[in-house]
Write a protein that holds these residues in place. Structure first.
Motif, PDB file in Angstrom:
ATOM      1  N   ALA A  58       0.838  -1.198   0.000  1.00 44.51           N
ATOM      2  CA  ALA A  58       0.000   0.000   0.000  1.00 44.51           C
ATOM      3  C   ALA A  58       0.876   1.252   0.000  1.00 44.51           C
ATOM      4  O   ALA A  58       0.594   2.221  -0.703  1.00 44.51           O
ATOM      5  N   GLU A  59       1.972   1.215   0.755  1.00 49.41           N
ATOM      6  CA  GLU A  59       2.852   2.391   0.816  1.00 49.41           C
ATOM      7  C   GLU A  59       3.538   2.645  -0.520  1.00 49.41           C
ATOM      8  O   GLU A  59       3.668   3.784  -0.957  1.00 49.41           O
ATOM      9  N   VAL A  60       3.980   1.572  -1.170  1.00 54.26           N
ATOM     10  CA  VAL A  60       4.612   1.739  -2.480  1.00 54.26           C
ATOM     11  C   VAL A  60       3.616   2.317  -3.480  1.00 54.26           C
ATOM     12  O   VAL A  60       3.932   3.235  -4.233  1.00 54.26           O
ATOM     13  N   ALA A  61       2.392   1.773  -3.459  1.00 56.10           N
ATOM     14  CA  ALA A  61       1.377   2.260  -4.393  1.00 56.10           C
ATOM     15  C   ALA A  61       1.094   3.734  -4.141  1.00 56.10           C
ATOM     16  O   ALA A  61       0.985   4.530  -5.082  1.00 56.10           O
ATOM     17  N   ALA A  62       1.027   4.122  -2.871  1.00 56.75           N
ATOM     18  CA  ALA A  62       0.743   5.520  -2.545  1.00 56.75           C
ATOM     19  C   ALA A  62       1.891   6.409  -3.012  1.00 56.75           C
ATOM     20  O   ALA A  62       1.666   7.492  -3.575  1.00 56.75           O
ATOM     21  N   ALA A  63       3.132   5.946  -2.820  1.00 57.94           N
ATOM     22  CA  ALA A  63       4.274   6.757  -3.223  1.00 57.94           C
ATOM     23  C   ALA A  63       4.320   6.916  -4.738  1.00 57.94           C
ATOM     24  O   ALA A  63       4.618   7.993  -5.257  1.00 57.94           O
ATOM     25  N   LYS A  64       3.972   5.829  -5.436  1.00 60.66           N
ATOM     26  CA  LYS A  64       3.962   5.912  -6.904  1.00 60.66           C
ATOM     27  C   LYS A  64       2.893   6.889  -7.369  1.00 60.66           C
ATOM     28  O   LYS A  64       3.102   7.654  -8.298  1.00 60.66           O
ATOM     29  N   ALA A  65       1.739   6.820  -6.713  1.00 64.22           N
ATOM     30  CA  ALA A  65       0.650   7.707  -7.113  1.00 64.22           C
ATOM     31  C   ALA A  65       1.026   9.159  -6.857  1.00 64.22           C
ATOM     32  O   ALA A  65       0.631  10.049  -7.611  1.00 64.22           O
ATOM     33  N   ALA A  66       1.806   9.394  -5.794  1.00 63.32           N
ATOM     34  CA  ALA A  66       2.150  10.770  -5.442  1.00 63.32           C
ATOM     35  C   ALA A  66       3.287  11.310  -6.300  1.00 63.32           C
ATOM     36  O   ALA A  66       3.384  12.512  -6.535  1.00 63.32           O
ATOM     37  N   ALA A  67       4.166  10.415  -6.785  1.00 63.40           N
ATOM     38  CA  ALA A  67       5.338  10.878  -7.524  1.00 63.40           C
ATOM     39  C   ALA A  67       4.937  11.347  -8.921  1.00 63.40           C
ATOM     40  O   ALA A  67       4.015  10.804  -9.515  1.00 63.40           O
TER      41      ALA A  67
END
Ligand code: HEC
Length: 182
Positions: A58-67
């Motif tokens: 979930a954290e990786v997905a959130a970081a990708k979405a934010a980048a």
């Protein structure tokens, strides 16, 4: 001494073994760590939260979405705009002077690499085609893949600088190679 129930039969070098148990709290802690390690290995979410794997994903997905999306791809419009920006063309000249003159000559007339100042191109003379040639290189022919060696904005800049040399036909340049692009 011999009637001490904690003394074990076993002897070594005349020293008799003593059964010295660990404190109960220590043993309990020890078992607790084993139980915890099993739950951890099976990714059981203990307490709150979805478990470490789901949480990581979930954290990786959130970081990708934010980048912001990677800037690897420069659009034809962006390149065309850069080609009219003298500052970027000058920056490209600096990149060219450092990296390209050994093979394409300072004036672009060509040495090991082809003449960049004529209107003939082996790999195409549009901004996007040059950008691709410069990024990917032509390893079999000795043109390095600059995409792995330079930053994306340096590639963009040197592309528009090369484009600015196009058709300037410097004297003493190598004979044209490739297809003439009017
Ligand atoms: C080690 C030598 C070498 C260096 C350094 C080098 N090139 Fe090249 N380059 C070549 C060769 C050789 C070719 C011809 C490839 C072929 O024949 O397919 C070439 C081809 C090209 C082409 C395509 C020309 C065409 O006709 O389609 C461009 C554009 C180009 N180089 C730009 C650059 C830029 C920009 C740099 C510096 C960042 C650079 N080169 C550095 C050797 C080099």
């Amino acid at each position: 001494m011999a009637d001490n129930p904690r003394l074990i039969e076993h002897q070594y070098d005349g020293i008799q073994e003593y059964d010295n148990p660990l404190p109960r709290w220590w043993v309990l802690l020890f078992w607790a760590t084993i139980v915890f390690s099993i739950m951890y290995a099976f990714n059981l979410g203990v307490g709150s939260g979805p478990g470490r794997i789901a949480q990581y994903e979930a954290e990786v997905a959130a970081a990708k979405a934010a980048a912001p999306p990677p800037a690897e791809f420069t659009s034809p419009e962006e390149l065309a705009a850069m080609a009219t920006n003298t500052q970027i063309v000058e920056a490209g000249k600096a990149v060219y002077t450092t990296n390209c003159v050994s093979c394409h000559k300072a004036d672009g007339g060509g040495l090991i690499g082809p003449n960049l100042t004529d209107n003939a191109w082996i790999h195409g003379g549009t901004l996007m085609e040059m950008h691709k040639t410069i990024t990917e290189g032509v390893i079999a022919k000795g043109m390095p893949p600059w995409g792995t060696l330079l930053k994306p904005d340096q590639i963009d800049a040197v592309t528009v600088y090369v484009a600015s040399m196009k058709n300037t036909n410097v004297p003493g340049g190598k004979a044209a190679e490739g297809t003439v692009v009017p």
